[in-house]
Design an enzyme around this catalytic site. Structure first.
Site, PDB file in Angstrom:
ATOM      1  N   PHE A   1      -9.432  -6.339 -17.438  1.00 17.04           N
ATOM      2  CA  PHE A   1      -8.519  -6.661 -16.354  1.00 17.04           C
ATOM      3  C   PHE A   1      -7.886  -8.010 -16.659  1.00 17.04           C
ATOM      4  CE2 PHE A   1      -8.138  -4.815 -11.951  1.00 17.04           C
ATOM      5  CZ  PHE A   1      -8.434  -3.511 -12.303  1.00 17.04           C
TER       6      PHE A   1
ATOM      7  N   GLN B   1      -0.888 -13.460  -3.054  1.00 13.39           N
ATOM      8  CA  GLN B   1      -0.750 -12.895  -4.390  1.00 13.39           C
ATOM      9  C   GLN B   1       0.280 -11.767  -4.434  1.00 13.39           C
ATOM     10  OE1 GLN B   1      -4.106 -10.450  -6.405  1.00 13.39           O
ATOM     11  NE2 GLN B   1      -3.813 -12.272  -7.646  1.00 13.39           N
TER      12      GLN B   1
ATOM     13  N   HIS C   1       1.359  -8.787  -6.697  1.00 13.58           N
ATOM     14  CA  HIS C   1       0.824  -7.983  -7.798  1.00 13.58           C
ATOM     15  C   HIS C   1       1.998  -7.545  -8.670  1.00 13.58           C
ATOM     16  CE1 HIS C   1      -1.226  -4.738  -9.876  1.00 13.58           C
ATOM     17  NE2 HIS C   1      -2.370  -5.063  -9.303  1.00 13.58           N
TER      18      HIS C   1
ATOM     19  N   LEU D   1       0.757   0.525  -4.709  1.00 16.24           N
ATOM     20  CA  LEU D   1       0.136  -0.091  -5.879  1.00 16.24           C
ATOM     21  C   LEU D   1      -0.092   0.853  -7.054  1.00 16.24           C
ATOM     22  CD1 LEU D   1      -0.941  -2.960  -6.529  1.00 16.24           C
ATOM     23  CD2 LEU D   1      -3.194  -1.918  -6.437  1.00 16.24           C
TER      24      LEU D   1
ATOM     25  N   GLU E   1      -3.915  -2.555 -11.682  1.00 14.67           N
ATOM     26  CA  GLU E   1      -3.960  -3.277 -12.950  1.00 14.67           C
ATOM     27  C   GLU E   1      -4.718  -2.468 -14.012  1.00 14.67           C
ATOM     28  OE1 GLU E   1      -4.227  -7.483 -12.365  1.00 14.67           O
ATOM     29  OE2 GLU E   1      -5.817  -7.570 -13.852  1.00 14.67           O
TER      30      GLU E   1
ATOM     31  N   ARG F   1      -2.321 -12.217 -12.655  1.00 18.23           N
ATOM     32  CA  ARG F   1      -1.229 -11.606 -11.886  1.00 18.23           C
ATOM     33  C   ARG F   1      -0.083 -12.555 -11.601  1.00 18.23           C
ATOM     34  NH1 ARG F   1      -5.129  -8.057  -7.930  1.00 18.23           N
ATOM     35  NH2 ARG F   1      -5.665  -6.630  -9.619  1.00 18.23           N
TER      36      ARG F   1
ATOM     37  N   HIS G   1       0.347  -8.411  -2.200  1.00 16.70           N
ATOM     38  CA  HIS G   1      -0.847  -7.601  -2.384  1.00 16.70           C
ATOM     39  C   HIS G   1      -2.094  -8.172  -1.745  1.00 16.70           C
ATOM     40  CE1 HIS G   1      -3.588  -4.931  -4.423  1.00 16.70           C
ATOM     41  NE2 HIS G   1      -4.160  -5.923  -5.078  1.00 16.70           N
TER      42      HIS G   1
ATOM     43  N   ARG H   1      -6.221 -14.912  -7.263  1.00 13.88           N
ATOM     44  CA  ARG H   1      -7.408 -14.069  -7.476  1.00 13.88           C
ATOM     45  C   ARG H   1      -7.258 -13.259  -8.756  1.00 13.88           C
ATOM     46  NH1 ARG H   1      -8.654  -8.487  -6.500  1.00 13.88           N
ATOM     47  NH2 ARG H   1      -6.773  -8.032  -5.308  1.00 13.88           N
TER      48      ARG H   1
HETATM   49  C1  FAD Z   1      -3.855  -0.801  -2.908  1.00 14.51           C
HETATM   50  C2  FAD Z   1      -4.932  -1.818  -3.148  1.00 14.51           C
HETATM   51  C3  FAD Z   1      -5.732  -1.740  -4.273  1.00 14.51           C
HETATM   52  C4  FAD Z   1      -6.737  -2.674  -4.502  1.00 14.51           C
HETATM   53  N1  FAD Z   1      -7.496  -2.575  -5.642  1.00 14.51           N
HETATM   54  C5  FAD Z   1      -8.498  -3.455  -5.843  1.00 14.51           C
HETATM   55  C6  FAD Z   1      -9.343  -3.339  -6.990  1.00 14.51           C
HETATM   56  O1  FAD Z   1      -9.212  -2.413  -7.807  1.00 14.51           O
HETATM   57  N2  FAD Z   1     -10.318  -4.259  -7.168  1.00 14.51           N
HETATM   58  C7  FAD Z   1     -10.520  -5.286  -6.281  1.00 14.51           C
HETATM   59  O2  FAD Z   1     -11.421  -6.078  -6.488  1.00 14.51           O
HETATM   60  N3  FAD Z   1      -9.751  -5.400  -5.169  1.00 14.51           N
HETATM   61  C8  FAD Z   1      -8.754  -4.514  -4.930  1.00 14.51           C
HETATM   62  N4  FAD Z   1      -7.969  -4.641  -3.809  1.00 14.51           N
HETATM   63  C9  FAD Z   1      -8.337  -5.641  -2.782  1.00 14.51           C
HETATM   64  C10 FAD Z   1      -9.557  -5.156  -1.990  1.00 14.51           C
HETATM   65  O3  FAD Z   1      -9.476  -3.768  -1.812  1.00 14.51           O
HETATM   66  C11 FAD Z   1      -9.674  -5.822  -0.615  1.00 14.51           C
HETATM   67  O4  FAD Z   1      -9.549  -7.214  -0.728  1.00 14.51           O
HETATM   68  C12 FAD Z   1     -11.028  -5.523   0.033  1.00 14.51           C
HETATM   69  O5  FAD Z   1     -11.309  -4.147  -0.026  1.00 14.51           O
HETATM   70  C13 FAD Z   1     -11.047  -6.009   1.469  1.00 14.51           C
HETATM   71  O6  FAD Z   1     -12.207  -5.539   2.114  1.00 14.51           O
HETATM   72  P1  FAD Z   1     -12.558  -6.014   3.589  1.00 14.51           P
HETATM   73  O7  FAD Z   1     -13.855  -5.379   3.931  1.00 14.51           O
HETATM   74  O8  FAD Z   1     -12.435  -7.473   3.663  1.00 14.51           O
HETATM   75  O9  FAD Z   1     -11.377  -5.417   4.503  1.00 14.51           O
HETATM   76  P2  FAD Z   1     -10.777  -3.952   4.731  1.00 14.51           P
HETATM   77  O10 FAD Z   1     -11.356  -2.930   3.857  1.00 14.51           O
HETATM   78  O11 FAD Z   1      -9.288  -4.105   4.719  1.00 14.51           O
HETATM   79  O12 FAD Z   1     -11.227  -3.604   6.214  1.00 14.51           O
HETATM   80  C14 FAD Z   1     -10.692  -4.260   7.341  1.00 14.51           C
HETATM   81  C15 FAD Z   1     -11.313  -3.668   8.582  1.00 14.51           C
HETATM   82  O13 FAD Z   1     -10.938  -4.453   9.700  1.00 14.51           O
HETATM   83  C16 FAD Z   1     -10.624  -3.626  10.794  1.00 14.51           C
HETATM   84  N5  FAD Z   1      -9.748  -4.386  11.704  1.00 14.51           N
HETATM   85  C17 FAD Z   1      -8.718  -5.208  11.396  1.00 14.51           C
HETATM   86  N6  FAD Z   1      -8.181  -5.736  12.515  1.00 14.51           N
HETATM   87  C18 FAD Z   1      -8.898  -5.253  13.560  1.00 14.51           C
HETATM   88  C19 FAD Z   1      -8.838  -5.419  14.978  1.00 14.51           C
HETATM   89  N7  FAD Z   1      -7.929  -6.201  15.554  1.00 14.51           N
HETATM   90  N8  FAD Z   1      -9.733  -4.760  15.734  1.00 14.51           N
HETATM   91  C20 FAD Z   1     -10.664  -3.924  15.182  1.00 14.51           C
HETATM   92  N9  FAD Z   1     -10.753  -3.743  13.846  1.00 14.51           N
HETATM   93  C21 FAD Z   1      -9.894  -4.394  13.048  1.00 14.51           C
HETATM   94  C22 FAD Z   1      -9.994  -2.395  10.163  1.00 14.51           C
HETATM   95  O14 FAD Z   1     -10.112  -1.285  11.022  1.00 14.51           O
HETATM   96  C23 FAD Z   1     -10.866  -2.240   8.898  1.00 14.51           C
HETATM   97  O15 FAD Z   1     -12.003  -1.476   9.187  1.00 14.51           O
HETATM   98  C24 FAD Z   1      -6.956  -3.711  -3.570  1.00 14.51           C
HETATM   99  C25 FAD Z   1      -6.173  -3.795  -2.424  1.00 14.51           C
HETATM  100  C26 FAD Z   1      -5.147  -2.881  -2.241  1.00 14.51           C
HETATM  101  C27 FAD Z   1      -4.278  -3.040  -1.020  1.00 14.51           C
END
Ligand code: FAD
Length: 571
Positions: A117, A230, A232, A242, A245, A276, A343, A384
């Site tokens: 990566f 960031q 992407h 997306l 990468e 990135r 991103h 990141r």
């Molecule tokens: C398309 C894409 C691909 C990616 N690929 C990678 C990768 O290959 N490798 C990597 O390391 N990272 C990757 N990332 C980044 C990574 O996926 C995220 O940073 C990470 O999954 C975030 O996890 P989280 O648990 O913090 O939040 P999330 O998984 O976004 O969960 C957020 C939660 O908060 C809840 N929520 C939000 N606001 C409220 C509210 N007001 N009331 C109630 N609930 C709420 C939502 O319902 C959800 O359940 C990618 C991101 C994207 C967008």
């Protein structure tokens, strides 16, 4: 209106990787925990992650190298104690989730496969084809269920109960019927994910509207390093969906309209696998100088044809499908058109390494925690590296869950909640439902996204940022004139979108103000008028506060340095 009050030891907001991992640990330790989420947990954005999750697992890699790559990638703004903790626990984190059932792709010899990566010295990203996030999320959600964690899906959290530096619950409403409720708890954890929806072209799920950040900011709590967003390098042209990468990790090459492999000019050593920020700026530069492709010249080519159908189908099947569905281009047969897409958000709710939310650079709140993308423990600093964020969400989710259990065992006192404390939320709902202005959420959101991308995007200047500051002021004024058509109480998405837009307008202001004040270029924050990094004046974290009128004030906090001395960043 009657507002029921439910009592728990812990309430977690968000059911992505961070929220689910914490909930499992807390429940396993015998504590009473509820997870509130506006989406079904498996629709959290974690499930959209494609490419991989980092850990120094192989014999040729080591933890120290992972730490170094992360700190260098961050343009030296990361806190090195947090980086050390995360990278040293990464191998154990992968084994932990694997033993719970996550089916990683394998090498010939049966060990977990790892792909290169950007910005990483070794192939370090463990993956499950190009559906890594979904595999991890399904596993941890199942395991949280197995422990008996209570999930309240489609509950929208709109406020926290917070007084004198101490949190004691949240206020939420049921999206199905708008019934309000208070969740009174000794510990409140936010895991509400990212917020790139403030930008026109972005890779994020519709739900990534940064609610958690604004909810905190409205209580006068600081947000950290918000200027670092960031971009992407590879979103599908037009939509920004997306293309992981992993595509470049597996050998994808970038070309401009003259058929030049332009990364030779920008990062001769790492080429397409530079970090990135470097690749995104290179692409935007090619586009700005007229060497872009596509009908509007706003894209470049990503070529994977040399990998052959078999490898593409084995390693990148989802990406191939996305490009066919949304662009009509088959990466097996032809190069696909990509462009930069907003991103990931490096900044967020400031926390210490055990997830305690800070109320200033040096003081902590009580009973309040955050982890995952909404938090800023600062493992990513100014930029990141790919595959470090699933790691952050999983590792810190679990770690903060453990930290909450420890604090509960030491004893956390809990203020009793009262029904009147739902008043902020009820007022907000009432305002959106009954306000009879002439502005729509869709129009204001579109203007916000277009102008943020244009004025506060990959390239920024004092002029573009000051212009954006004025635009935001105007949009916030116009928001007071909002009107929604749907006045019903059943799944009122008009209402939800308006509330989310209010959050977006708030946190976008933090991004712009942080960017105006940071008169240097570092990682993802690139000021054309200050193109150099300036360690003397800006090797520090931004802490920003919003007052009742919506004005932002800034102060700065120290970066935790360590064994890696800041150096010039070359790839
Ligand atoms: C398309 C894409 C691909 C990616 N690929 C990678 C990768 O290959 N490798 C990597 O390391 N990272 C990757 N990332 C980044 C990574 O996926 C995220 O940073 C990470 O999954 C975030 O996890 P989280 O648990 O913090 O939040 P999330 O998984 O976004 O969960 C957020 C939660 O908060 C809840 N929520 C939000 N606001 C409220 C509210 N007001 N009331 C109630 N609930 C709420 C939502 O319902 C959800 O359940 C990618 C991101 C994207 C967008």
């Amino acid at each position: 209106m009657e507002v029921p009050i439910y009592s728990y030891d812990v309430v977690i907001v968000g059911a992505g990787l961070a929220g689910c991992a914490a909930a499992r640990e807390i429940k396993k330790a015998g504590k009473n925990v509820v997870v509130l989420t506006k989406l079904h947990p498996l629709r959290s954005h974690s499930g959209a992650a494609q490419g991989g999750v980092n850990a120094a697992l192989s014999e040729e890699d080591d933890v120290e190298l992972h730490m170094f790559d992360t700190v260098k990638g961050s343009d030296y703004l990361a806190d090195q104690n947090a980086v050390e903790l995360m990278c040293s626990k990464a191998p154990e984190t992968i084994r932990w989730i694997e033993h719970m059932g996550a089916a990683f792709s394998r090498r010939e010899d049966g060990r977990i496969a790892q792909r290169p990566f950007g910005g990483q010295s070794k192939p370090r990203a463990c993956f499950a084809k190009d559906r890594t996030g979904l595999t991890l999320l399904q596993t941890i959600y199942e395991q949280a269920h197995r422990e008996g964690v209570e999930f309240w899906d489609e509950w929208y959290v709109a406020d926290i109960l917070y007084k004198d530096g101490k949190a004691y619950g949240v206020v939420a409403f049921n999206l199905r019927n708008m019934e309000p409720a208070i969740f009174n708890a000794k510990a409140v954890m936010f895991a509400t994910g990212g917020y790139a929806r403030a930008f026109k072209i972005n890779s994020n799920a519709h739900a990534n509207t940064g609610d958690g950040l604004s909810i905190f900011a409205r209580h006068g709590l600081p947000l950290e390093d918000m200027e670092f967003v960031q971009f992407h390098p590879s979103g599908l042209a037009g939509s920004g969906i997306l293309i992981s990468e992993a595509a470049r990790g597996e050998g994808g090459k970038l070309f401009n309209k003259n058929g030049e492999r332009f990364m030779e000019k920008y990062a001769p050593e790492k080429m397409e696998l530079a970090p990135r920020d470097v690749v995104a700026r290179a692409i935007m530069n090619e586009i700005r100088e007229g060497r872009g492709v596509g009908p509007d010249g706003m894209a470049v080519y990503l070529d994977l044809t040399h990998l052959g159908e078999e490898k593409i189908m084995e390693r990148l099947p989802e990406l191939r499908d996305l490009a066919i569905t949304f662009l009509g281009q088959d990466m097996v047969k032809e190069p696909i058109m990509i462009t930069v897409t907003a991103h990931y958000s490096m900044g967020g709710i400031p926390v210490d390494i055990d997830g305690h939310v800070k109320k200033s650079p040096t003081e902590l709140t009580e009973g309040l925690y955050a982890a995952g993308e909404c938090a800023c423990v600062s493992v990513h600093g100014a930029n990141r590296l790919g595959a470090n964020s699933l790691l952050e969400a999983l590792f810190f989710g679990r770690h903060v869950g453990e930290s909450i259990v420890k604090d509960l065992e030491k004893g956390i006192s809990c203020e009793i909640a009262h029904p009147e404390e739902a008043k902020n939320m009820l007022k907000e709902i009432e305002f959106v439902l009954t306000n009879n202005g002439n502005e729509t959420s869709a129009q204001l959101r579109q203007e916000l996204q277009d102008t943020m991308f244009e004025n506060c995007g990959v390239f920024r200047t004092e002029e573009s940022l000051l212009k954006q500051k004025e635009i935001l002021k105007d949009l916030r004024e116009r928001f007071k004139n909002i009107r929604i058509d749907d006045k019903s109480k059943t799944f009122n998405t008009d209402l939800q979108e308006a509330i989310e837009l209010g959050h977006m307008l708030d946190y976008a202001t933090f991004i712009v103000e942080g960017a105006i004040a940071r008169k240097e270029s570092r990682g993802a924050h690139f000021r054309e008028d200050y193109p150099q990094r300036d360690d003397e004046n800006f090797l520090k974290h931004t802490y920003a506060y919003m007052d009742k009128e919506g004005n932002i004030s800034l102060e700065y906090g120290e970066v935790v340095l360590g064994k890696f001395e800041p150096q010039e960043r070359k790839y």
